[in-house]
Structures are given as structure tokens and as C-alpha cells.
Design a protein around this motif. Structure first.
Motif, PDB file in Angstrom:
ATOM      1  N   PHE A  19       0.821  -1.207   0.000  1.00 13.94           N
ATOM      2  CA  PHE A  19       0.000   0.000   0.000  1.00 13.94           C
ATOM      3  C   PHE A  19       0.859   1.263   0.000  1.00 13.94           C
ATOM      4  O   PHE A  19       0.446   2.298  -0.528  1.00 13.94           O
ATOM      5  CB  PHE A  19      -0.986  -0.012   1.168  1.00 13.94           C
ATOM      6  CG  PHE A  19      -2.061  -1.042   0.988  1.00 13.94           C
ATOM      7  CD1 PHE A  19      -2.922  -0.990  -0.086  1.00 13.94           C
ATOM      8  CD2 PHE A  19      -2.187  -2.088   1.883  1.00 13.94           C
ATOM      9  CE1 PHE A  19      -3.905  -1.952  -0.270  1.00 13.94           C
ATOM     10  CE2 PHE A  19      -3.166  -3.059   1.718  1.00 13.94           C
ATOM     11  CZ  PHE A  19      -4.027  -2.997   0.630  1.00 13.94           C
ATOM     12  N   GLY A  20       2.044   1.180   0.572  1.00 13.55           N
ATOM     13  CA  GLY A  20       2.965   2.310   0.530  1.00 13.55           C
ATOM     14  C   GLY A  20       3.401   2.634  -0.888  1.00 13.55           C
ATOM     15  O   GLY A  20       3.396   3.790  -1.306  1.00 13.55           O
ATOM     16  N   VAL A  21       3.765   1.601  -1.645  1.00 13.30           N
ATOM     17  CA  VAL A  21       4.171   1.808  -3.046  1.00 13.30           C
ATOM     18  C   VAL A  21       3.001   2.364  -3.856  1.00 13.30           C
ATOM     19  O   VAL A  21       3.156   3.325  -4.619  1.00 13.30           O
ATOM     20  CB  VAL A  21       4.693   0.502  -3.673  1.00 13.30           C
ATOM     21  CG1 VAL A  21       4.874   0.652  -5.180  1.00 13.30           C
ATOM     22  CG2 VAL A  21       6.001   0.074  -3.023  1.00 13.30           C
ATOM     23  N   GLN A  77       2.281   6.065  -2.579  1.00 13.39           N
ATOM     24  CA  GLN A  77       3.362   7.017  -2.883  1.00 13.39           C
ATOM     25  C   GLN A  77       3.371   7.360  -4.374  1.00 13.39           C
ATOM     26  O   GLN A  77       3.416   8.520  -4.745  1.00 13.39           O
ATOM     27  CB  GLN A  77       4.711   6.414  -2.477  1.00 13.39           C
ATOM     28  CG  GLN A  77       5.893   7.307  -2.753  1.00 13.39           C
ATOM     29  CD  GLN A  77       6.180   8.282  -1.648  1.00 13.39           C
ATOM     30  OE1 GLN A  77       6.216   7.908  -0.512  1.00 13.39           O
ATOM     31  NE2 GLN A  77       6.405   9.527  -1.988  1.00 13.39           N
ATOM     32  N   SER A  78       3.321   6.355  -5.225  1.00  9.51           N
ATOM     33  CA  SER A  78       3.359   6.636  -6.665  1.00  9.51           C
ATOM     34  C   SER A  78       1.987   7.077  -7.180  1.00  9.51           C
ATOM     35  O   SER A  78       1.901   7.961  -8.034  1.00  9.51           O
ATOM     36  CB  SER A  78       3.857   5.417  -7.432  1.00  9.51           C
ATOM     37  OG  SER A  78       3.051   4.293  -7.173  1.00  9.51           O
ATOM     38  N   GLY A  79       0.925   6.483  -6.652  1.00 10.93           N
ATOM     39  CA  GLY A  79      -0.415   6.832  -7.120  1.00 10.93           C
ATOM     40  C   GLY A  79      -0.807   8.264  -6.830  1.00 10.93           C
ATOM     41  O   GLY A  79      -1.585   8.868  -7.577  1.00 10.93           O
ATOM     42  N   VAL A  96      -2.199  11.637  -0.387  1.00 10.51           N
ATOM     43  CA  VAL A  96      -2.000  10.213  -0.664  1.00 10.51           C
ATOM     44  C   VAL A  96      -0.504   9.902  -0.763  1.00 10.51           C
ATOM     45  O   VAL A  96      -0.035   8.883  -0.236  1.00 10.51           O
ATOM     46  CB  VAL A  96      -2.759   9.792  -1.939  1.00 10.51           C
ATOM     47  CG1 VAL A  96      -2.388   8.390  -2.379  1.00 10.51           C
ATOM     48  CG2 VAL A  96      -4.267   9.890  -1.707  1.00 10.51           C
ATOM     49  N   THR A  97       0.244  10.763  -1.419  1.00  9.87           N
ATOM     50  CA  THR A  97       1.690  10.567  -1.524  1.00  9.87           C
ATOM     51  C   THR A  97       2.333  10.591  -0.139  1.00  9.87           C
ATOM     52  O   THR A  97       3.196   9.762   0.169  1.00  9.87           O
ATOM     53  CB  THR A  97       2.321  11.647  -2.430  1.00  9.87           C
ATOM     54  OG1 THR A  97       1.765  11.505  -3.747  1.00  9.87           O
ATOM     55  CG2 THR A  97       3.823  11.500  -2.521  1.00  9.87           C
ATOM     56  N   SER A  98       1.911  11.511   0.704  1.00  8.01           N
ATOM     57  CA  SER A  98       2.442  11.576   2.073  1.00  8.01           C
ATOM     58  C   SER A  98       2.081  10.332   2.874  1.00  8.01           C
ATOM     59  O   SER A  98       2.909   9.791   3.612  1.00  8.01           O
ATOM     60  CB  SER A  98       1.917  12.818   2.791  1.00  8.01           C
ATOM     61  OG  SER A  98       2.378  13.983   2.145  1.00  8.01           O
ATOM     62  N   ALA A  99       0.850   9.860   2.726  1.00  8.58           N
ATOM     63  CA  ALA A  99       0.439   8.633   3.420  1.00  8.58           C
ATOM     64  C   ALA A  99       1.286   7.452   2.959  1.00  8.58           C
ATOM     65  O   ALA A  99       1.688   6.607   3.772  1.00  8.58           O
ATOM     66  CB  ALA A  99      -1.044   8.357   3.177  1.00  8.58           C
ATOM     67  N   LEU A 132       3.588   4.905   5.236  1.00  7.46           N
ATOM     68  CA  LEU A 132       3.462   3.447   5.186  1.00  7.46           C
ATOM     69  C   LEU A 132       4.801   2.789   4.850  1.00  7.46           C
ATOM     70  O   LEU A 132       5.181   1.782   5.457  1.00  7.46           O
ATOM     71  CB  LEU A 132       2.412   3.041   4.158  1.00  7.46           C
ATOM     72  CG  LEU A 132       0.970   3.447   4.462  1.00  7.46           C
ATOM     73  CD1 LEU A 132       0.054   3.102   3.283  1.00  7.46           C
ATOM     74  CD2 LEU A 132       0.477   2.786   5.733  1.00  7.46           C
ATOM     75  N   LEU A 133       5.522   3.357   3.883  1.00  4.54           N
ATOM     76  CA  LEU A 133       6.822   2.798   3.520  1.00  4.54           C
ATOM     77  C   LEU A 133       7.837   2.951   4.649  1.00  4.54           C
ATOM     78  O   LEU A 133       8.653   2.050   4.877  1.00  4.54           O
ATOM     79  CB  LEU A 133       7.340   3.460   2.242  1.00  4.54           C
ATOM     80  CG  LEU A 133       6.610   3.037   0.970  1.00  4.54           C
ATOM     81  CD1 LEU A 133       6.986   3.949  -0.193  1.00  4.54           C
ATOM     82  CD2 LEU A 133       6.911   1.590   0.636  1.00  4.54           C
ATOM     83  N   ALA A 134       7.774   4.062   5.360  1.00  2.00           N
ATOM     84  CA  ALA A 134       8.671   4.240   6.507  1.00  2.00           C
ATOM     85  C   ALA A 134       8.371   3.198   7.581  1.00  2.00           C
ATOM     86  O   ALA A 134       9.291   2.602   8.158  1.00  2.00           O
ATOM     87  CB  ALA A 134       8.523   5.657   7.074  1.00  2.00           C
ATOM     88  N   ALA A 135       7.095   2.941   7.826  1.00  2.00           N
ATOM     89  CA  ALA A 135       6.721   1.928   8.820  1.00  2.00           C
ATOM     90  C   ALA A 135       7.204   0.542   8.392  1.00  2.00           C
ATOM     91  O   ALA A 135       7.730  -0.219   9.207  1.00  2.00           O
ATOM     92  CB  ALA A 135       5.207   1.930   9.026  1.00  2.00           C
ATOM     93  N   ALA A 136       7.054   0.226   7.112  1.00  4.62           N
ATOM     94  CA  ALA A 136       7.524  -1.074   6.606  1.00  4.62           C
ATOM     95  C   ALA A 136       9.034  -1.196   6.743  1.00  4.62           C
ATOM     96  O   ALA A 136       9.559  -2.246   7.143  1.00  4.62           O
ATOM     97  CB  ALA A 136       7.116  -1.253   5.149  1.00  4.62           C
ATOM     98  N   THR A 137       9.737  -0.122   6.449  1.00  2.00           N
ATOM     99  CA  THR A 137      11.199  -0.130   6.544  1.00  2.00           C
ATOM    100  C   THR A 137      11.645  -0.276   7.994  1.00  2.00           C
ATOM    101  O   THR A 137      12.580  -1.032   8.291  1.00  2.00           O
ATOM    102  CB  THR A 137      11.774   1.160   5.921  1.00  2.00           C
ATOM    103  OG1 THR A 137      11.300   1.267   4.574  1.00  2.00           O
ATOM    104  CG2 THR A 137      13.289   1.145   5.906  1.00  2.00           C
TER     105      THR A 137
END
Length: 131
Positions: A83-85, A88-90, A109-112, A116-121
Motif C-alpha cells: 500500500f505504501g508503493v 506514494q506513486s499513485g 496520498v503521496t504523504s500517506a 506506510l513505507l517508513a513503517a515497513a522499513t
């Protein structure tokens, strides 16, 4: 490889050709000069982020596969990556909506997606740091 790691690796690998095709399509539209400069920039940024972030997701999935995180944590990390990808791109593509409404929504949406990607990382880093 099994479970969520296998599933999300397949999803990322299947998604890559769609991003590649989008880049190819962008080249055709740019030759025909059918987009404004803003539209070209958002289209380009959306595809660039999607491609790079899918590669990041594939790397993170390989790292996750070597951790001892329990399956629920792996599922969470995989969904955060996916969902992060997408977000971020969408978000860049949402900037293309008419009437200026897309800029605000796209930015959110890009910020969200970044969150999400930061949390995954960070979850992946936790799995590496505390085996």
C-alpha cells in the motif's frame, strides 16, 4: 520462500512490467505532445516512483525472508510495502484530476504512502536488529 513473502514477491514482480509499459506509453504520448508540462511531470514522477519503490519492496522482501519475525508481522510488513508503493506513486497520478482537486488529494496520498513505507522499513529493520 513461503507465505506472505512469496505472495508479495510475485505481486511486485508482476507489477514491474506494468510500470515499464506505462513508461513506454508515456514516451508515445510525449511524442504526440498531448500532455501539458504539469501532466508530463506528474506522469513521469508517478512512474519513476513506482519503479524504484517496487525494487525497494523486492529488496525489503528478501531481507524480511531472512528475519525471524512471526507470520503476522510479515503480513503487516508486506501490506505496508504494497500500500505504501501504491499510495506514494499513485498520489502523483491523482494530481492529474481536473479542477485542482487532485493536487491536495494527491499530496495527501503521496504523504500517506511515505508514512506506510517508513513503517515497513522500520519493521524490517526491527526484524534484522532483533533476530
Amino acid at each position: 520462500m513461503h507465505g506472505p513473502i512469496q505472495l508479495f514477491t510475485v505481486i511486485a514482480l508482476v507489477s514491474l512490467p506494468t510500470v515499464m509499459y506505462g513508461g513506454y506509453a508515456l514516451m508515445g504520448v510525449m511524442r504526440e505532445r498531448k500532455l501539458t508540462e504539469h501532466q508530463r511531470a506528474m506522469f513521469r514522477a508517478g512512474h519513476a516512483h513506482a519503479g524504484v519503490l517496487l525494487i525497494l519492496a523486492l529488496v525489503a522482501l528478501q531481507i524480511l525472508s531472512r528475519t525471524t519475525l512471526p507470520d503476522p508481522a510479515l503480513w503487516i510488513a508486506c501490506f505496508l510495502l504494497l500500500f505504501g508503493v501504491l499510495a506514494q506513486s499513485g498520489g502523483f497520478f491523482l494530481h492529474l484530476l481536473p479542477d485542482g482537486k487532485g493536487a491536495r488529494l494527491g499530496g495527501r496520498v503521496t504523504s500517506a504512502g511515505a508514512v506506510l513505507l517508513a513503517a515497513a522499513t522500520l519493521l524490517t529493520a526491527y526484524g534484522v536488529a532483533f533476530p
